[in-house]
Design an enzyme around this catalytic site. Structure first.
Site, PDB file in Angstrom:
ATOM      1  N   ASP A  72       0.838  -1.204   0.000  1.00 20.77           N
ATOM      2  CA  ASP A  72       0.000   0.000   0.000  1.00 20.77           C
ATOM      3  C   ASP A  72       0.870   1.250   0.000  1.00 20.77           C
ATOM      4  O   ASP A  72       1.979   1.248   0.535  1.00 20.77           O
ATOM      5  CB  ASP A  72      -0.919  -0.030   1.233  1.00 20.77           C
ATOM      6  CG  ASP A  72      -2.081   0.930   1.096  1.00 20.77           C
ATOM      7  OD1 ASP A  72      -2.312   1.450  -0.009  1.00 20.77           O
ATOM      8  OD2 ASP A  72      -2.767   1.167   2.111  1.00 20.77           O
ATOM      9  N   HIS A  82       2.769   3.371  -8.974  1.00 17.78           N
ATOM     10  CA  HIS A  82       2.609   1.929  -9.230  1.00 17.78           C
ATOM     11  C   HIS A  82       3.852   1.371  -9.942  1.00 17.78           C
ATOM     12  O   HIS A  82       4.288   0.264  -9.671  1.00 17.78           O
ATOM     13  CB  HIS A  82       1.365   1.670 -10.083  1.00 17.78           C
ATOM     14  CG  HIS A  82       0.083   2.025  -9.377  1.00 17.78           C
ATOM     15  ND1 HIS A  82      -0.161   1.697  -8.067  1.00 17.78           N
ATOM     16  CD2 HIS A  82      -1.024   2.698  -9.802  1.00 17.78           C
ATOM     17  CE1 HIS A  82      -1.361   2.137  -7.729  1.00 17.78           C
ATOM     18  NE2 HIS A  82      -1.901   2.753  -8.752  1.00 17.78           N
ATOM     19  N   ARG A 110     -11.636   1.557  -9.333  1.00 17.83           N
ATOM     20  CA  ARG A 110     -10.770   2.730  -9.556  1.00 17.83           C
ATOM     21  C   ARG A 110     -11.027   3.309 -10.951  1.00 17.83           C
ATOM     22  O   ARG A 110     -11.586   2.622 -11.819  1.00 17.83           O
ATOM     23  CB  ARG A 110      -9.303   2.324  -9.408  1.00 17.83           C
ATOM     24  CG  ARG A 110      -8.986   1.999  -7.984  1.00 17.83           C
ATOM     25  CD  ARG A 110      -7.522   1.840  -7.751  1.00 17.83           C
ATOM     26  NE  ARG A 110      -7.310   1.622  -6.323  1.00 17.83           N
ATOM     27  CZ  ARG A 110      -6.183   1.853  -5.675  1.00 17.83           C
ATOM     28  NH1 ARG A 110      -5.147   2.311  -6.325  1.00 17.83           N
ATOM     29  NH2 ARG A 110      -6.094   1.633  -4.385  1.00 17.83           N
ATOM     30  N   LEU A 112      11.888 -19.884  -4.375  1.00 17.15           N
ATOM     31  CA  LEU A 112      10.737 -19.126  -3.863  1.00 17.15           C
ATOM     32  C   LEU A 112       9.499 -19.321  -4.741  1.00 17.15           C
ATOM     33  O   LEU A 112       9.594 -19.259  -5.966  1.00 17.15           O
ATOM     34  CB  LEU A 112      11.110 -17.629  -3.846  1.00 17.15           C
ATOM     35  CG  LEU A 112       9.985 -16.651  -3.490  1.00 17.15           C
ATOM     36  CD1 LEU A 112       9.671 -16.720  -1.993  1.00 17.15           C
ATOM     37  CD2 LEU A 112      10.360 -15.217  -3.878  1.00 17.15           C
ATOM     38  N   ARG A 123       1.985  -5.025   6.136  1.00 15.16           N
ATOM     39  CA  ARG A 123       1.224  -4.010   5.411  1.00 15.16           C
ATOM     40  C   ARG A 123       2.013  -2.710   5.439  1.00 15.16           C
ATOM     41  O   ARG A 123       2.406  -2.252   6.509  1.00 15.16           O
ATOM     42  CB  ARG A 123      -0.172  -3.802   6.000  1.00 15.16           C
ATOM     43  CG  ARG A 123      -0.940  -2.749   5.213  1.00 15.16           C
ATOM     44  CD  ARG A 123      -2.424  -2.714   5.438  1.00 15.16           C
ATOM     45  NE  ARG A 123      -3.000  -1.805   4.447  1.00 15.16           N
ATOM     46  CZ  ARG A 123      -4.225  -1.847   3.984  1.00 15.16           C
ATOM     47  NH1 ARG A 123      -5.053  -2.784   4.417  1.00 15.16           N
ATOM     48  NH2 ARG A 123      -4.662  -0.987   3.093  1.00 15.16           N
ATOM     49  N   LEU A 167      -7.434  -5.204   6.980  1.00 14.46           N
ATOM     50  CA  LEU A 167      -7.130  -6.365   6.145  1.00 14.46           C
ATOM     51  C   LEU A 167      -7.516  -6.180   4.682  1.00 14.46           C
ATOM     52  O   LEU A 167      -7.002  -6.874   3.812  1.00 14.46           O
ATOM     53  CB  LEU A 167      -7.852  -7.602   6.679  1.00 14.46           C
ATOM     54  CG  LEU A 167      -7.151  -8.368   7.790  1.00 14.46           C
ATOM     55  CD1 LEU A 167      -7.946  -9.609   8.143  1.00 14.46           C
ATOM     56  CD2 LEU A 167      -5.745  -8.763   7.346  1.00 14.46           C
ATOM     57  N   SER A 168      -8.472  -5.266   4.438  1.00 13.05           N
ATOM     58  CA  SER A 168      -8.883  -4.970   3.054  1.00 13.05           C
ATOM     59  C   SER A 168      -9.221  -6.229   2.253  1.00 13.05           C
ATOM     60  O   SER A 168      -8.813  -6.364   1.097  1.00 13.05           O
ATOM     61  CB  SER A 168      -7.798  -4.160   2.332  1.00 13.05           C
ATOM     62  OG  SER A 168      -7.539  -2.961   3.004  1.00 13.05           O
TER      63      SER A 168
END
Ligand code: FPP
Length: 242
Positions: free
Chosen positions: A21, A38, A72, A132, A189, A196-197
């Site tokens: 965020d 972004h 959005r 990973l 976060r 938690l969104s």
């Protein structure tokens, strides 16, 4: 004292989940368009993947686009989708070099076709990698996942593969998008929000939370190490007495 690369923590969480965020605020503070935030956020994704690989984290789940993010402005959604496609196209060779296996969760069929194609190509290409596992949550919502899980359970019952009496939390987990992965040990976060969104509502039951004021484009390896250190101080009791 800030952690350094040579001073790595020992108690490494097996699975880290991150709510990335603050891209918009990062851009606003610099008088830049949100899309630039972004773009810088996508660079951070790369840094954090590299760091997780080096530290020996097994699973990293990133909340890259939520069910709610479709609300959005159209231009921002389009820019995010383009960025995602570009990220996948340009980073897949790196994922191959770094032995990263890509996976995705969410209502992926809602993504634009070009994005879906690139996503499936990257998943397929990296499928044999053993380092990973990077899980991108895309068009993802925790409530939607639970609803999809219920539908999948009902399907199994209708087909005669499952009896209602057999349903418990473990069986239900096997009907979620995350059925192949362990629950996250640590949730990070960025940008200081305490919510938690709609992220991994089922899976975060016993996850340790770490909230940092740092905005996602500014988050780096040192911040990750600080989060892992904080995690190392926690006493996880899973509801039992210590
Ligand atoms: C939240 O910042 C971030 C998002 C909604 C998208 C996350 C996307 C990225 C990090 C980049 C693309 C990802 C990949 C995997 C290539 P915000 O816009 O809500 O920030 P704000 O709360 O400051 O406005």
């Amino acid at each position: 004292m800030p952690a350094t690369v040579n001073d790595e923590p020992r108690n490494i969480p097996r699975h880290i989940a991150i709510i990335m965020d603050g891209n918009g605020r990062w851009a606003r503070e610099r008088g830049l368009p949100r899309t630039e935030g972004h773009r810088r956020g996508a660079d951070t994704v790369r840094t954090v993947c590299d760091a997780c690989g080096e530290l020996g984290v097994d699973f990293l789940t990133l909340y890259a686009f939520s069910s709610e993010n479709w609300k959005r402005p159209k231009r921002e959604v389009q820019a995010l989708m383009k960025l995602l496609e570009q990220f996948l196209r340009t980073r897949t060779p790196e994922m191959m070099e770094q032995n990263i296996r890509l996976q995705a969760i969410g209502r992926l069929h809602a993504l634009p076709p070009a994005c879906q194609q690139q996503l499936h190509r990257s998943i397929e290409q990296t499928s044999q990698n053993t380092g990973l596992t990077l899980i991108l949550a895309l068009s993802y919502g925790g409530r939607e996942e639970i609803v999809d899980g219920v539908k999948s359970l009902l399907d199994s019952i209708e087909r005669g593969h499952l009896d209602k009496g057999m349903i418990d939390t473990e069986v239900f987990s096997k009907h979620l998008y995350t059925r192949y992965y362990p629950d996250p040990d640590l949730l990070i976060r960025t940008s200081g929000e305490m919510r938690l969104s709609n992220f991994l509502l089922w899976q975060l039951s016993y996850t340790e939370f770490y909230i940092t004021e740092t905005l996602w484009p500014d988050f780096g390896k040192e911040d990750l190490i600080n989060a892992i250190r904080a995690y190392g101080q926690r006493h996880r009791r899973f509801g039992a007495v210590a």
